[in-house]
Every structure is written in C-alpha cells, then in structure tokens.
Write a protein that holds these residues in place. Structure first.
Motif, mmCIF file in Angstrom:
data_model
loop_
_atom_site.group_PDB
_atom_site.id
_atom_site.type_symbol
_atom_site.label_atom_id
_atom_site.label_comp_id
_atom_site.label_asym_id
_atom_site.label_seq_id
_atom_site.Cartn_x
_atom_site.Cartn_y
_atom_site.Cartn_z
ATOM 1 N N ALA A 28 -1.442 11.831 -8.851
ATOM 2 C CA ALA A 28 -1.418 11.177 -7.542
ATOM 3 C C ALA A 28 -0.031 10.575 -7.313
ATOM 4 O O ALA A 28 0.510 9.920 -8.211
ATOM 5 N N PRO A 29 0.566 10.804 -6.146
ATOM 6 C CA PRO A 29 1.871 10.191 -5.862
ATOM 7 C C PRO A 29 1.784 8.662 -5.898
ATOM 8 O O PRO A 29 0.834 8.069 -5.385
ATOM 9 N N ALA A 30 2.770 8.052 -6.524
ATOM 10 C CA ALA A 30 2.812 6.593 -6.627
ATOM 11 C C ALA A 30 3.042 5.979 -5.245
ATOM 12 O O ALA A 30 3.594 6.628 -4.353
ATOM 13 N N PHE A 31 2.602 4.751 -5.091
ATOM 14 C CA PHE A 31 2.812 4.052 -3.821
ATOM 15 C C PHE A 31 2.832 2.550 -4.044
ATOM 16 O O PHE A 31 2.355 2.053 -5.069
ATOM 17 N N ASP A 32 3.374 1.863 -3.097
ATOM 18 C CA ASP A 32 3.379 0.404 -3.032
ATOM 19 C C ASP A 32 3.378 0.062 -1.548
ATOM 20 O O ASP A 32 4.395 0.202 -0.879
#
Length: 165
Positions: A28-32
């Motif tokens: 899963a692509p990282a996010f913030d």
C-alpha cells in the motif's frame, strides 16, 4: 455546478489510473494526511502498521458513498479491532463536513483535498476501498459499493477475526 466541476476534474485525473490500479498483493502506498476535522491530527499508513486497515476513498458527491457509510459503521461495530480510515477527496473540507451531517461516521476521517493520495492509489472511481494487512499489503481492493462487495468483505473479515470482537 462546483460539485459537477469537481467530479469532472477527478474523473479526468483518474482516467489513466483506471488502467493500472493498485492490485492485491501490492504494498500500500504510504501516506500522511490531515484529519478531516482539522487541527494538527494526521493519519498515516505507518500508524496502522501491525493492524488490519480498511481504507476507503469517498467524496460528498458520490451516490454509492451514502450507502457505504452505514456499512462501514456496522463493520466498526462488528469488528472494533479493524481500523477504518475514510479519506475524502473533496476539494474542501466543508463539502465533506456537509455530507457527514446526514452520513455520520464512527471511524477515522482524513482529507486528500489535492487528490495526491487518490492518484497514488490509482482509483478507478468512487468509492474505492482497500483492505490492508498488518504488514501494509493490499489483500482486497474494490471499486464501487454493492451488497456483493459487502458480503465478500464480511466473509473475509470472519476468517481474519474468527472469534468476532
């Protein structure tokens, strides 16, 4: 008119992504992302590491999203150990907040106003959801919302959490 333009812009932005959407088995692509409620609270993929996460992308103008919110609330009630994060792709928080007046949420909410995360996840439409395992891998991906999707997800969650809450 503004909603129609937002919808059209998102659809055009997502068009090439529909061909190469994130797949089961991918990391899963990282996010913030900022919390939809504002303030300094954020939501990141890293904070969910070690836990199952149901990640849902939605928008205030999305008809099927109105049906998915009660479903996600029921998931939260049945499996409190499942983390749920619903990410609004609305251009501004006020449209999302208005949606929540009639579609309350018992789960975490974030805002992706610029659509950058939506582009990373290569969404084919709204809503699109991902079940992400504790290691950060996508184990289920679904575009749209219908009873078949709900049943499939619940069957999978029964296997993951066999004893319930």
């Amino acid at each position: 008119m503004r909603r129609l333009l937002s919808c059209a812009a998102l659809c055009v932005a997502l068009l090439p992504a529909a061909v190469m959407a994130q797949s089961v088995g991918d990391a899963a692509p990282a996010f913030d992302l900022p919390a939809l409620s504002g303030g300094e609270q954020t939501h990141s993929l890293a904070q969910y590491r070690g836990q199952w996460l149901y990640l849902d992308f939605w928008a205030s103008w999305c008809g099927p999203c109105r049906r998915s919110f009660p479903f996600m609330n029921s998931l939260r009630d049945k499996w409190p150990q499942l983390q749920i994060l619903a990410v609004s792709v609305d251009a501004n928080a006020s449209a999302a907040q208005e949606f929540l007046q009639s579609n309350p949420a018992k789960f975490a909410l974030a805002l992706d106003a610029g659509g950058k995360l939506a582009a990373q996840y290569k969404l084919p439409g709204m809503p699109t959801s991902f079940l992400i395992d504790p290691q950060g891998r996508i184990v289920q991906r679904h575009a749209g919302f219908n009873e078949a999707h709900a049943s499939k997800l619940e069957a999978q969650l029964q296997q993951i959490f066999p004893k319930g809450p």
